[in-house]
Design a protein around this motif. Structure first.
Motif, PDB file in Angstrom:
ATOM      1  N   SER A 109       0.857  -1.195   0.000  1.00 11.54           N
ATOM      2  CA  SER A 109       0.000   0.000   0.000  1.00 11.54           C
ATOM      3  C   SER A 109       0.880   1.227   0.000  1.00 11.54           C
ATOM      4  O   SER A 109       2.062   1.163   0.329  1.00 11.54           O
ATOM      5  CB  SER A 109      -0.918   0.022   1.218  1.00 11.54           C
ATOM      6  N   ARG A 110       0.298   2.344  -0.416  1.00 13.75           N
ATOM      7  CA  ARG A 110       1.003   3.628  -0.400  1.00 13.75           C
ATOM      8  C   ARG A 110       0.128   4.603   0.363  1.00 13.75           C
ATOM      9  O   ARG A 110      -1.098   4.524   0.325  1.00 13.75           O
ATOM     10  CB  ARG A 110       1.208   4.134  -1.847  1.00 13.75           C
ATOM     11  N   SER A 111       0.803   5.527   1.071  1.00 12.73           N
ATOM     12  CA  SER A 111       0.001   6.472   1.868  1.00 12.73           C
ATOM     13  C   SER A 111       0.414   7.922   1.610  1.00 12.73           C
ATOM     14  O   SER A 111      -0.063   8.818   2.283  1.00 12.73           O
ATOM     15  CB  SER A 111       0.138   6.136   3.356  1.00 12.73           C
ATOM     16  N   THR A 112       1.277   8.134   0.613  1.00 13.82           N
ATOM     17  CA  THR A 112       1.717   9.515   0.363  1.00 13.82           C
ATOM     18  C   THR A 112       1.072  10.123  -0.882  1.00 13.82           C
ATOM     19  O   THR A 112       1.395  11.227  -1.283  1.00 13.82           O
ATOM     20  CB  THR A 112       3.252   9.576   0.223  1.00 13.82           C
ATOM     21  N   PHE A 113       0.198   9.407  -1.532  1.00 15.26           N
ATOM     22  CA  PHE A 113      -0.624   9.995  -2.594  1.00 15.26           C
ATOM     23  C   PHE A 113      -1.945   9.230  -2.654  1.00 15.26           C
ATOM     24  O   PHE A 113      -2.129   8.244  -1.943  1.00 15.26           O
ATOM     25  CB  PHE A 113       0.123   9.995  -3.943  1.00 15.26           C
ATOM     26  N   LYS A 114      -2.848   9.688  -3.495  1.00 15.15           N
ATOM     27  CA  LYS A 114      -4.239   9.215  -3.373  1.00 15.15           C
ATOM     28  C   LYS A 114      -4.759   8.429  -4.571  1.00 15.15           C
ATOM     29  O   LYS A 114      -5.829   7.831  -4.497  1.00 15.15           O
ATOM     30  CB  LYS A 114      -5.167  10.443  -3.195  1.00 15.15           C
ATOM     31  N   TRP A 115      -4.054   8.417  -5.687  1.00 20.68           N
ATOM     32  CA  TRP A 115      -4.651   7.900  -6.927  1.00 20.68           C
ATOM     33  C   TRP A 115      -4.547   6.371  -6.996  1.00 20.68           C
ATOM     34  O   TRP A 115      -3.583   5.818  -7.516  1.00 20.68           O
ATOM     35  CB  TRP A 115      -4.007   8.570  -8.138  1.00 20.68           C
ATOM     36  N   GLY A 116      -5.560   5.720  -6.421  1.00 21.95           N
ATOM     37  CA  GLY A 116      -5.554   4.266  -6.441  1.00 21.95           C
ATOM     38  C   GLY A 116      -6.827   3.734  -5.802  1.00 21.95           C
ATOM     39  O   GLY A 116      -7.739   4.498  -5.469  1.00 21.95           O
ATOM     40  N   VAL A 117      -6.876   2.432  -5.646  1.00 21.33           N
ATOM     41  CA  VAL A 117      -8.038   1.802  -5.011  1.00 21.33           C
ATOM     42  C   VAL A 117      -7.842   1.900  -3.495  1.00 21.33           C
ATOM     43  O   VAL A 117      -6.809   1.457  -2.982  1.00 21.33           O
ATOM     44  CB  VAL A 117      -8.146   0.308  -5.411  1.00 21.33           C
ATOM     45  N   PRO A 118      -8.814   2.483  -2.772  1.00 17.52           N
ATOM     46  CA  PRO A 118      -8.637   2.619  -1.323  1.00 17.52           C
ATOM     47  C   PRO A 118      -8.506   1.255  -0.638  1.00 17.52           C
ATOM     48  O   PRO A 118      -9.192   0.297  -1.012  1.00 17.52           O
ATOM     49  CB  PRO A 118      -9.917   3.316  -0.862  1.00 17.52           C
ATOM     50  N   VAL A 119      -7.631   1.185   0.343  1.00 15.22           N
ATOM     51  CA  VAL A 119      -7.515  -0.029   1.153  1.00 15.22           C
ATOM     52  C   VAL A 119      -8.778  -0.119   2.024  1.00 15.22           C
ATOM     53  O   VAL A 119      -9.168   0.877   2.638  1.00 15.22           O
ATOM     54  CB  VAL A 119      -6.241   0.054   2.030  1.00 15.22           C
ATOM     55  N   PRO A 120      -9.413  -1.295   2.065  1.00 17.03           N
ATOM     56  CA  PRO A 120     -10.625  -1.420   2.879  1.00 17.03           C
ATOM     57  C   PRO A 120     -10.334  -1.048   4.336  1.00 17.03           C
ATOM     58  O   PRO A 120      -9.313  -1.457   4.885  1.00 17.03           O
ATOM     59  CB  PRO A 120     -10.996  -2.909   2.769  1.00 17.03           C
ATOM     60  N   ASN A 121     -11.207  -0.290   4.903  1.00 21.14           N
ATOM     61  CA  ASN A 121     -11.151   0.105   6.314  1.00 21.14           C
ATOM     62  C   ASN A 121      -9.959   0.978   6.689  1.00 21.14           C
ATOM     63  O   ASN A 121      -9.652   1.119   7.872  1.00 21.14           O
ATOM     64  CB  ASN A 121     -11.143  -1.127   7.253  1.00 21.14           C
ATOM     65  N   ASP A 122      -9.267   1.515   5.747  1.00 24.20           N
ATOM     66  CA  ASP A 122      -8.170   2.436   6.074  1.00 24.20           C
ATOM     67  C   ASP A 122      -7.974   3.436   4.939  1.00 24.20           C
ATOM     68  O   ASP A 122      -7.104   3.284   4.083  1.00 24.20           O
ATOM     69  CB  ASP A 122      -6.866   1.661   6.328  1.00 24.20           C
ATOM     70  N   PRO A 123      -8.792   4.495   4.940  1.00 23.41           N
ATOM     71  CA  PRO A 123      -8.804   5.438   3.813  1.00 23.41           C
ATOM     72  C   PRO A 123      -7.497   6.208   3.632  1.00 23.41           C
ATOM     73  O   PRO A 123      -7.309   6.866   2.607  1.00 23.41           O
ATOM     74  CB  PRO A 123      -9.953   6.389   4.152  1.00 23.41           C
ATOM     75  N   ASP A 124      -6.580   6.132   4.606  1.00 26.98           N
ATOM     76  CA  ASP A 124      -5.294   6.823   4.412  1.00 26.98           C
ATOM     77  C   ASP A 124      -4.392   6.084   3.435  1.00 26.98           C
ATOM     78  O   ASP A 124      -3.359   6.609   3.004  1.00 26.98           O
ATOM     79  CB  ASP A 124      -4.535   6.950   5.749  1.00 26.98           C
TER      80      ASP A 124
END
Ligand code: MSP
Length: 513
Positions: free
Chosen positions: A208-223
Motif C-alpha cells: 500500500s502507499r500512503s503519500t498519494f491518493k490515486w488508487g483503489v482505497p484499502v478497505p477500512n483504512d482510507p489513508d
C-alpha cells in the motif's frame, strides 16, 4: 474429436497498459500476439475470452496527469481511449477492454485484499526503501546499479506507513508449484529466471502507499491506497466476474488462462500474482509466456532517444496485415528482435505480396478467365495432387501444436511452407500450358490449387485477417464455412461461382528509409 474441442475454453490476456503516455510498438506487439491465438482458438471451436485493457492507477499515472494539468479521472479517460482506438485499428478481437478505474474492479481488488487479510497474510508496518515510479516497483539497496534501478529507472527514497504482504511465507509453496507445473512459465529461460528469483529468498512486499491518493482505497483504512500492482493484477479475474468465485466465467476460463507479457514484468506475474492468488485460495494462472523486446534500427527504444515507434503511423503506411505479419514472423516469439523499415518492407514484399499474393492472384484470375468464373471440376487425381492436398490437410494439426506452445513465428513458417509448395506446384503443373493441350487436367490442377488456397486463407485468418477475408470472399465462402471444422468437411464445390479476383497484398513500392 470435434465435440471435445468444442467444449474447450481458452483465456488469453495482454498486460493492461499504463495510461501515462500514448501507445507504442510494445503495446501493439502483445495485443497482436494475443489476437492471433484468440482468433485461432475461436476458429478451432474453443470458447474464447480475450482481455486487453488499461492500468490507470498509481504514482506514474498521477504524475502524468499532473504534468498534463488534468484531473486524473479526465486524464485516464482520455489516454485510455488511445489504447481502445489502437485495439480497433490493429483488428484485435478482444472480448473485453478492462479498465482498472471501473467500479466493479474496485470491488474485486478490495475483496481480494480482504481475503488476504482474513487469511492472515497482511500486516501493517512502515516502508523505508527505494521506489522507482517508472517501474512502479520497490527495490532493495543491493539491487541498485549506479544509484538506479536495475532497469535503469531513477529511484527515490520512500518512507511511509504501509501494509505488507507476507510474501516470505510463499517461497516453498511457489517452488513446489513450479516443480509440479514446469509449463507454467515459458520460455524455459524465463522459467529458470523465476525459479532463481524465488530461490534467492522472498521478502515481504509493501502493498500500500500512503503519500498519494490515486488508487483503489484499502478497505477500512482510507489513508492508504493499494500498491498499483496488486490492483492491476487483479484485473485478470475481475474480468471473469470475481469476487464471485463460482461465476461461470471464472469456472470456465480461469483454469485455461494464459497471460502474455513482456519479459520485464515477469516477477510481478510469476511470483507476486501467484502468491496473492494462493493466499486467497485461488489457483494460479495456467501459464505465463514472456516475450522479448524490440529495438528500433538497432537502438533501444526510449522516449528520451526520440525513437519510439508509433503503431498508428505504421498501420497507415504499411497496412494492418503487413504489421501483424511482420511482428509475428520476424522474430521467434519469446526472443528479442530488431525492428527496421527495410526488414518490414522486405517481409511484406516477399512473403505477402510475392509468395501469397501472387499465388492467389495468378490462380484465381486464371480460373476466373478460363473456367467461366467457377470452381473447376477435377478429373482423376495424380499422386502429386494428392501429396499436395495432404500437405494442406496436415497444416491444421501442425498449427495447433505451435499455437499450444505460443510458437507464433512457427505458425507463419508452417503456413508459408505450404504457400511455397503451392507456388512450385503451379510452376511444375503449368496450367497455362495445359489450357492448350489438356483442359481436363488443367481443371484438375486448378481445382487442387483453389482448394489449397481455401485452406491457406482459412488458416491464415488469425494472422492476416483482412487479406484472408478478401481471398475467402473471392472464393465465395460464407462466414460460417470459414471455421477450421470446415477445412475437411466442406471442400470447394465445383461449379460454384467465384467473385472477381483483385490483388490482396499491394507491394510497397518505395518508402524513404
Ligand atoms: N501496467 C503494467 C502491466 C500491468 S499487467 C497487470 C505495465 N504497463 S506498460 O504500459 O508499461 O506496458 C508495458 C508492456 O509493454 C510490457 O509488457 C512491456 O514488456 C512491453 N514493452 C515495452 N517496451 C517494449 C519493447 N521495446 N518491445 C516489446 N515490448 C515492450 O507494465
Amino acid at each position: 474429436m470435434t465435440t471435445t474441442r468444442k467444449t474447450k475454453a481458452f483465456y488469453v490476456t495482454t498486460p493492461i497498459y499504463y495510461v501515462n503516455d500514448i501507445p507504442h510498438i510494445g503495446h501493439a506487439y502483445t495485443g497482436i500476439a494475443a489476437d492471433v491465438l484468440a482468433r485461432f482458438k475461436r476458429l478451432d471451436g474453443y470458447q474464447v475470452h480475450f482481455l486487453t485493457g488499461t492500468d490507470e492507477h498509481g504514482q506514474k499515472v498521477e504524475k502524468a496527469a499532473a504534468a498534463a494539468g488534468e484531473d486524473p479521472k479526465d486524464f485516464v479517460n482520455r489516454v485510455s481511449q488511445h489504447f481502445q482506438d489502437l485495439a480497433k485499428k490493429l483488428q484485435l478481437s478482444n472480448d473485453i477492454f478492462m479498465r482498472t478505474t471501473r467500479e466493479s474492479h474496485y470491488k474485486s481488488a478490495q475483496d481480494l485484499w480482504m481475503k488476504l487479510v482474513d487469511a492472515g497474510y497482511i500486516y501493517k508496518g512502515s516502508y523505508a526503501g527505494w521506489y522507482a515510479v517508472r517501474d512502479e516497483a520497490f527495490y532493495q539497496e543491493s539491487e541498485l546499479i549506479d544509484g538506479k534501478a536495475p532497469t535503469g529507472a531513477p529511484v527515490e527514497w520512500v518512507e511511509e506507513s504501509s501494509y505488507f504482504f507476507k510474501l516470505s511465507a510463499f517461497q516453498d509453496k511457489l517452488l513446489k508449484f513450479y516443480a509440479d507445473h514446469p509449463q507454467a512459465v515459458a520460455p524455459e529461460s524465463r522459467f529458470n529466471e523465476v525459479i532463481r528469483f524465488i530461490q534467492g529468498g522472498l521478502k515481504d512486499l509493501s502493498i500500500s502507499r500512503s503519500t498519494f491518493k490515486w488508487g483503489v482505497p484499502v478497505p477500512n483504512d482510507p489513508d492508504h491506497i493499494m500498491y498499483v500492482w496488486i490492483d492491476a493484477l487483479t484485473n485478470y479475474i475481475t474480468a471473469l466476474g470475481y469476487p464471485d468465485r463460482s461465476s461461470s466465467d471464472m469456472e470456465t476460463f480461469w483454469p485455461e488462462s494464459l497471460h502474455l507479457i513482456g519479459k520485464d514484468i515477469l516477477r510481478f506475474h510469476c511470483v507476486y500474482w501467484h502468491a496473492f492468488l494462493m493466499a486467497a485460495g485461488l489457483n494460479p494462472p495456467k501459464r505465463v509466456f514472456a516475450h522479448g523486446w524490440w529495438t528500433n534500427e538497432g537502438q533501444k527504444i526510449s522516449k528520451s532517444s526520440g525513437n519510439v515507434i508509433d503503431p498508428y503511423e505504421l498501420i497507415d503506411t504499411y497496412g494492418v496485415d503487413g504489421i501483424r505479419y511482420f511482428l509475428i514472423r520476424e522474430i521467434p516469439f519469446g526472443g528479442d528482435g530488431d525492428f527496421s523499415k527495410r526488414a518490414l518492407i522486405a517481409r511484406i514484399n516477399s512473403d505477402l505480396a510475392n509468395d501469397f499474393g501472387n499465388l492467389v492472384q495468378r490462380v484465381l484470375s486464371f480460373v476466373y478467365k478460363n473456367c467461366e468464373a467457377k470452381v473447376p471440376t477435377p478429373d482423376a487425381l495424380k499422386p502429386e495432387d494428392t501429396a499436395f492436398l495432404e500437405k494442406a490437410h496436415a497444416l491444421l494439426e501442425t498449427l495447433r501444436q505451435h499455437a499450444d506452445v505460443q510458437a507464433l513465428h512457427k505458425m507463419c513458417e508452417s503456413i508459408w511452407e505450404v504457400i511455397s509448395y503451392a507456388n512450385r506446384y503451379v510452376d511444375q503443373e503449368q496450367p497455362w500450358a495445359l489450357r492448350k493441350t489438356d483442359t481436363a487436367r488443367m481443371e484438375t490442377v486448378l481445382y487442387v490449387l483453389t482448394e489449397v488456397i481455401r485452406h491457406l486463407a482459412i488458416l491464415a485468418q488469425p494472422i492476416i485477417p483482412i487479406a484472408s477475408g478478401k481471398v475467402l470472399d473471392q472464393l465465395n465462402i460464407p462466414a460460417d464455412a470459414r471455421l477450421f471444422d470446415c477445412l475437411e468437411s466442406t471442400p470447394l464445390k465445383s461449379g460454384t461461382t467465384l467473385n472477381q479476383p483483385e490483388g490482396v497484398f499491394p507491394r510497397i513500392q518505395s518508402v524513404s528509409l
